[in-house]
Design an enzyme around this catalytic site. Structure first.
Site, short mmCIF file in Angstrom:
data_model
loop_
_atom_site.label_atom_id
_atom_site.label_comp_id
_atom_site.label_asym_id
_atom_site.label_seq_id
_atom_site.Cartn_x
_atom_site.Cartn_y
_atom_site.Cartn_z
N ALA A 1 32.48 39.09 117.13
CA ALA A 1 31.10 38.59 117.09
C ALA A 1 30.31 39.46 116.13
O ALA A 1 30.18 40.66 116.36
CB ALA A 1 30.47 38.62 118.48
N HIS A 2 29.85 38.86 115.06
CA HIS A 2 29.13 39.64 114.06
C HIS A 2 28.01 38.88 113.38
O HIS A 2 27.20 39.47 112.67
CB HIS A 2 30.10 40.13 112.98
CG HIS A 2 30.59 39.02 112.08
ND1 HIS A 2 31.62 38.18 112.42
CD2 HIS A 2 30.15 38.61 110.86
CE1 HIS A 2 31.81 37.31 111.45
NE2 HIS A 2 30.94 37.55 110.49
N ARG A 3 27.94 37.56 113.57
CA ARG A 3 26.95 36.76 112.84
C ARG A 3 25.53 37.12 113.26
O ARG A 3 25.25 37.38 114.43
CB ARG A 3 27.19 35.27 113.04
CG ARG A 3 28.41 34.76 112.30
CD ARG A 3 28.49 33.24 112.32
NE ARG A 3 29.62 32.78 111.55
CZ ARG A 3 29.60 32.55 110.24
NH1 ARG A 3 28.49 32.75 109.56
NH2 ARG A 3 30.67 32.13 109.62
N ASP B 1 32.88 34.15 116.51
CA ASP B 1 31.88 33.40 115.75
C ASP B 1 32.25 33.36 114.27
O ASP B 1 31.44 32.99 113.42
CB ASP B 1 30.47 33.97 115.97
CG ASP B 1 30.31 35.42 115.52
OD1 ASP B 1 31.24 35.98 114.91
OD2 ASP B 1 29.23 35.99 115.80
#
Length: 369
Positions: free
Chosen positions: A209-211, A286
């Protein structure tokens, strides 16, 4: 165009681009096809990038622009200037870009104004969410490129719907399949990630998860982490989360306490991450590229977003969208874990790179007016 009379240029700036361009670079080496490698330095970690090149046995970039992190406008503008300078010096016949990063946007702007052709690998992907900067990047690249290498028929249809000429579009499959086929066994031979993480025969989920829309929004980030933890608890699994520096900073900024079910690790080298992907019970992500990789590896996937530019993964039953609501994450995890994984791979046969180079070699170069 005789392939040995021309020089190709590959522009890349992030780890996903390195991975997906690697099969094209290897194919050039096998054919003795001249090329130059331009690294924008968009990625946050030069040290991890250098490891990627070493692990994948790729040549050192001929040019490293060292752009680094900045606002979208500053980063893209700096890259346009520097990429143009390199292209004017190198004078390649065809410039290859891959995906939807700011490196792609900058290369598309610079290359489209020079006497060279632009080839967009992974053309025609659409999330139809213009709040995503990646959507703008991929649309602009598609509308100035001369070669549109669409991974699937769906991508081709999107391009045709937007008025792109049929003769510019080639459905080749995705180089992610080439990369996975080439590197999967290498990962099993070389990676010691399970020993390093002290994991032996452990049931685990893999999470990325990085967005910005997830980790920069405190409410969404808290929901996402809560839902993933509850899904893991329900199924008696540990979650391995190689955390992006951006996300780690936001954890600290928001003072979020992460569940014991979620094990934070440093970002993983490519072969280690590939090994973690291949052996996971479930992937929660994501990332668009991870959705593709999960599909090809036949590992169930839940996408922690409200949309995806990889609808083919949904169509074949390899992936489901959950958003970030905890109840939805738990339900979609349950659904994916309860179904068979023998879906069809929609992204090609692992020969996309060879086909792309064959296409470029056969076409006469068009001189821009």
């Amino acid at each position: 165009m005789n392939q040995n009379d021309t020089q190709l240029a590959f522009v890349l700036g992030t780890r996903p681009e390195i991975i997906k361009m690697a099969p094209l670079i290897r194919e050039c080496e096998q054919r003795d096809q001249p090329f130059v490698l331009i690294h924008t330095g968009q990625h946050y970690s030069d040290s991890l990038d250098s490891v990627f090149f070493d692990q994948l046995e790729l040549p050192t970039p001929d040019y490293h622009l060292g752009v680094g992190s900045a606002s979208h406008g500053e980063q893209t503008g700096t890259m346009v200037i520097q990429i143009e300078e390199v292209l004017l010096e190198v004078e390649p016949s065809v410039v290859f870009v891959q995906g939807d990063t700011n490196s792609v946007l900058a290369s598309a702007i610079a290359g489209s104004k020079l006497d060279c052709e632009l080839a967009h690998v992974e053309a025609g992907l659409r999330s139809f969410d213009r709040d995503m900067p990646e959507e703008t990047n991929r649309v602009v690249a598609d509308h100035v490129s001369d070669y549109l290498f669409a991974p699937t028929e769906q991508s081709r249809e999107y391009l045709l719907d937007e008025g792109r000429p049929e003769e510019d579009i080639y459905v080749t499959g995705n180089t992610v399949v080439d990369a996975l086929y080439q590197n999967r066994e290498l990962a099993r031979e070389k990676s010691d990630v399970f020993a390093e993480l002290d994991m032996v025969n452990e049931e685990y989920f893999l999470m990325t998860a990085h967005r910005a829309e997830n980790v920069d929004d405190e409410g969404r980030f808290r929901e996402l982490l809560s839902g993933v933890a509850k899904a893991a608890e329900t199924h008696g699994a540990t979650v391995i989360y190689p955390i992006h520096p951006r996300a780690r900073n936001q954890l600290d900024e928001f003072a979020i306490d992460v569940s014991e079910r979620i094990r934070l690790t440093e970002p993983q080298e490519y072969l280690d991450f590939l090994r973690l992907e291949a052996d996971a019970n479930l992937i929660l992500t994501d990332s668009g590229g991870v959705q593709e990789e999960a599909c090809v590896l036949r590992v169930p996937c839940v996408t922690l977003r409200d949309n995806t530019e990889r609808p083919e993964t949904l169509d074949v039953g390899a992936n489901r969208l959950s958003g970030t609501a905890p109840e939805s994450i738990q339900e979609e995890a349950r659904r994916m874990l309860s179904k068979p994984t023998e879906w069809a791979n929609p992204f090609g046969d692992g020969k996309a790179a060879a086909e792309m180079l064959d296409i470029v070699a056969k076409q006469p170069q068009q001189v821009k007016q």
